[in-house]
Enzyme design. Sequence first.
Site, mmCIF file in Angstrom:
data_model
loop_
_atom_site.group_PDB
_atom_site.id
_atom_site.type_symbol
_atom_site.label_atom_id
_atom_site.label_comp_id
_atom_site.label_asym_id
_atom_site.label_seq_id
_atom_site.Cartn_x
_atom_site.Cartn_y
_atom_site.Cartn_z
ATOM 1 N N HIS A 329 0.838 -1.190 0.000
ATOM 2 C CA HIS A 329 0.000 0.000 0.000
ATOM 3 C C HIS A 329 0.877 1.246 0.000
ATOM 4 O O HIS A 329 1.831 1.343 0.776
ATOM 5 C CB HIS A 329 -0.891 0.040 1.245
ATOM 6 C CG HIS A 329 -2.011 -0.934 1.208
ATOM 7 N ND1 HIS A 329 -2.516 -1.527 2.348
ATOM 8 C CD2 HIS A 329 -2.749 -1.425 0.187
ATOM 9 C CE1 HIS A 329 -3.511 -2.332 2.026
ATOM 10 N NE2 HIS A 329 -3.659 -2.294 0.715
ATOM 11 N N VAL A 530 2.957 2.379 3.350
ATOM 12 C CA VAL A 530 2.196 2.337 4.599
ATOM 13 C C VAL A 530 2.682 1.145 5.438
ATOM 14 O O VAL A 530 2.042 0.766 6.397
ATOM 15 C CB VAL A 530 0.675 2.212 4.333
ATOM 16 C CG1 VAL A 530 -0.131 2.635 5.554
ATOM 17 C CG2 VAL A 530 0.247 3.058 3.156
ATOM 18 N N TYR A 531 3.792 0.555 5.030
ATOM 19 C CA TYR A 531 4.399 -0.560 5.764
ATOM 20 C C TYR A 531 3.562 -1.830 5.669
ATOM 21 O O TYR A 531 3.483 -2.589 6.622
ATOM 22 C CB TYR A 531 4.634 -0.200 7.243
ATOM 23 C CG TYR A 531 5.037 1.227 7.488
ATOM 24 C CD1 TYR A 531 6.192 1.751 6.898
ATOM 25 C CD2 TYR A 531 4.285 2.061 8.289
ATOM 26 C CE1 TYR A 531 6.575 3.069 7.107
ATOM 27 C CE2 TYR A 531 4.660 3.385 8.506
ATOM 28 C CZ TYR A 531 5.800 3.877 7.913
ATOM 29 O OH TYR A 531 6.170 5.191 8.127
ATOM 30 N N HIS A 532 2.969 -2.101 4.489
ATOM 31 C CA HIS A 532 2.073 -3.247 4.330
ATOM 32 C C HIS A 532 2.511 -4.201 3.228
ATOM 33 O O HIS A 532 1.665 -4.679 2.461
ATOM 34 C CB HIS A 532 0.654 -2.767 4.007
ATOM 35 C CG HIS A 532 0.026 -1.934 5.058
ATOM 36 N ND1 HIS A 532 -1.112 -1.173 4.822
ATOM 37 C CD2 HIS A 532 0.349 -1.727 6.347
ATOM 38 C CE1 HIS A 532 -1.451 -0.542 5.925
ATOM 39 N NE2 HIS A 532 -0.575 -0.850 6.876
ATOM 40 N N PRO A 533 3.774 -4.541 3.073
ATOM 41 C CA PRO A 533 4.157 -5.458 1.993
ATOM 42 C C PRO A 533 3.578 -6.854 2.212
ATOM 43 O O PRO A 533 3.560 -7.370 3.327
ATOM 44 C CB PRO A 533 5.685 -5.470 2.057
ATOM 45 C CG PRO A 533 6.010 -5.101 3.467
ATOM 46 C CD PRO A 533 4.952 -4.135 3.881
#
Length: 609
Positions: A329, A530-533
């Site tokens: 994201h 957004v740190y969502h990999p």
Amino acid sequence: MNSVTYILILIVAVLTAMLFMKNAGPQPTKHLNDTYDYIIVGGGSSGAVLATRLSEDSGSSVLLLEAGDTGENNWFINIPLASALLQKSSVDWDYITEPQKYAAFAMKEQRSRWPRGKVLGGCSSINMMVYMRGSRHDYDSWAREGCEGWSYEDVLPYFLKSEDVLSDELKDSAFHSTGGELGVSHTRHTNLPNVFLQAGQEIGFKSRDCHGPDQIGFCRMQATVRDGQRSSTYNAFLLSAMSRENLHVGVNSLVTKVLIEDGRAEGVVLMRDERSVTVRARKEVILSGGTVNSPQLLMLSGVGPRDHLKAMNIDVKADLPVGDNLQDHLMLLVQVLTNTTMPLSSENLLNVWTLSDYALHRKGAFATTGIESSAFLYKDSNITSDNGGPPDIQFHLNSVHAFTENEISFENMNLNEKARKLVFSTPLKPSSFAILPVVLHPNSKGTIRLKSKDPLQYPAIDPQYLQHPEDIKTFLKGIRSVERLLDTKSMKAIGASLDPSIPMYNLCKQHVFRSDDFWTCFIRQMATTVYHPTGTCRMGRADDRTAVVDPQLRVKGIKGLRVVDASIIRNMPSGNTNAPSIMIAEKAADMIRGTDTVQKWKKQIRGHL
């Protein structure tokens, strides 16, 4: 954040630790056995939960291996408002992407920083604590595409199992639960969420529980915070489980290879105390390293794309699309001026009352995350309720007056010098907050690849941000919805405005302010993770060539090897990924143990879906 702010927060952290420090609890294991039933690699959001659940069976021996430490000596971990100070610290892997062709133009070498937790609890110990599960339609799509057992009806009970909702207004909801390990509460300190929700109503959206039957709308933020402190998977789940005799937890233990013999995972090799150690698994090796570390370890062990492994001179154990399907994201910080003193700032944070309120009672501004509300919308913002598909856009309301001239030394976005000078060149006054639109289902997808056979060398992370033009279009839709929101009576009453005098907007001053060209330029300059990999060990049917693991999370073609973390996510959820990572571990534990521990919650949701 200036140096005075940093010092004062450090004082609060030390005082809080002194006042509330518990007696020394269970400690990590000093001496490892040669063999265990289960070896779990990675003690993060998923791994800490999985180790807790598997060790509930006293007859099974479990080893949890974590490359980082416990985090007990980091003063900032448990203070919600101090989470940004954890980035670039010893508990952060501090990854950085490959240069991006279509994004990160304001970043050094066009590389985006990727904070990931290197500590027990993983990203749940360093994140912004947002608790968001995603849309029912996300999980139903997984099931339709061949992931049997992963529909919304299947996974919701596992979300509920973990949850201990602390907000009275949610306790009677069929979509929430009490008594779980994970504290979930409404966290807010300012009045901005009320303005945000009222403005949402003015443009036609209801104020909702975004975990209820309809996700579309505006909602108060739910966060993994209990009693003013972070509720990570380490302190909520693992810490108490570490007293079990059948659970060993090895920290500062970097696994460098999975031993695969005759098509079966037999154990792991790890670096510990500067020595190479081999530990065997009687039943299974389970990777819970996350979207970067799990595919890296698989490829180092010979499981991955054949051509890539051969180029790295690694023997191929299984030819699988490991490291493909990388999805993340992107968010864009849209800064908004206001004539009120509502936003959190150094002026209303750094006073004796606020500091002592947290140090003595764990209440007040420092007990909140700064992310106070959220919203979910379709690209067509005229659709204001569930239309049978997942939302396209998420908003985060950030109630912090940020990017002030005193914060330049604490900037952690990897801005290049030109951008830093522009963004921090002019005093930002009088006050500001931010609305962060997020593209929930990006069309752009990237890869994780090895750079060498050296397990200490970070892999090549290439998310290929904004490669697909549709992602820009979705961002523009989101920004136009932000503008529409700011044009409401509620927002005008607090003087909310997008103003060209805001320093960061100088990055695109060559374009007409707020034009499509201006926003497109700004997106390519400043959009960041957004740190969502997710997705690099994708789940799918046995005959799905895009899949690395089957719906039981078993690595295809290798016996005794599973992946249990966000890397197995098939398609990105509509929201933050920490709660789904915990759910994945809860569900995997039942699969591995051959049990069904969620009958209670299946009954609870019956008739409500």
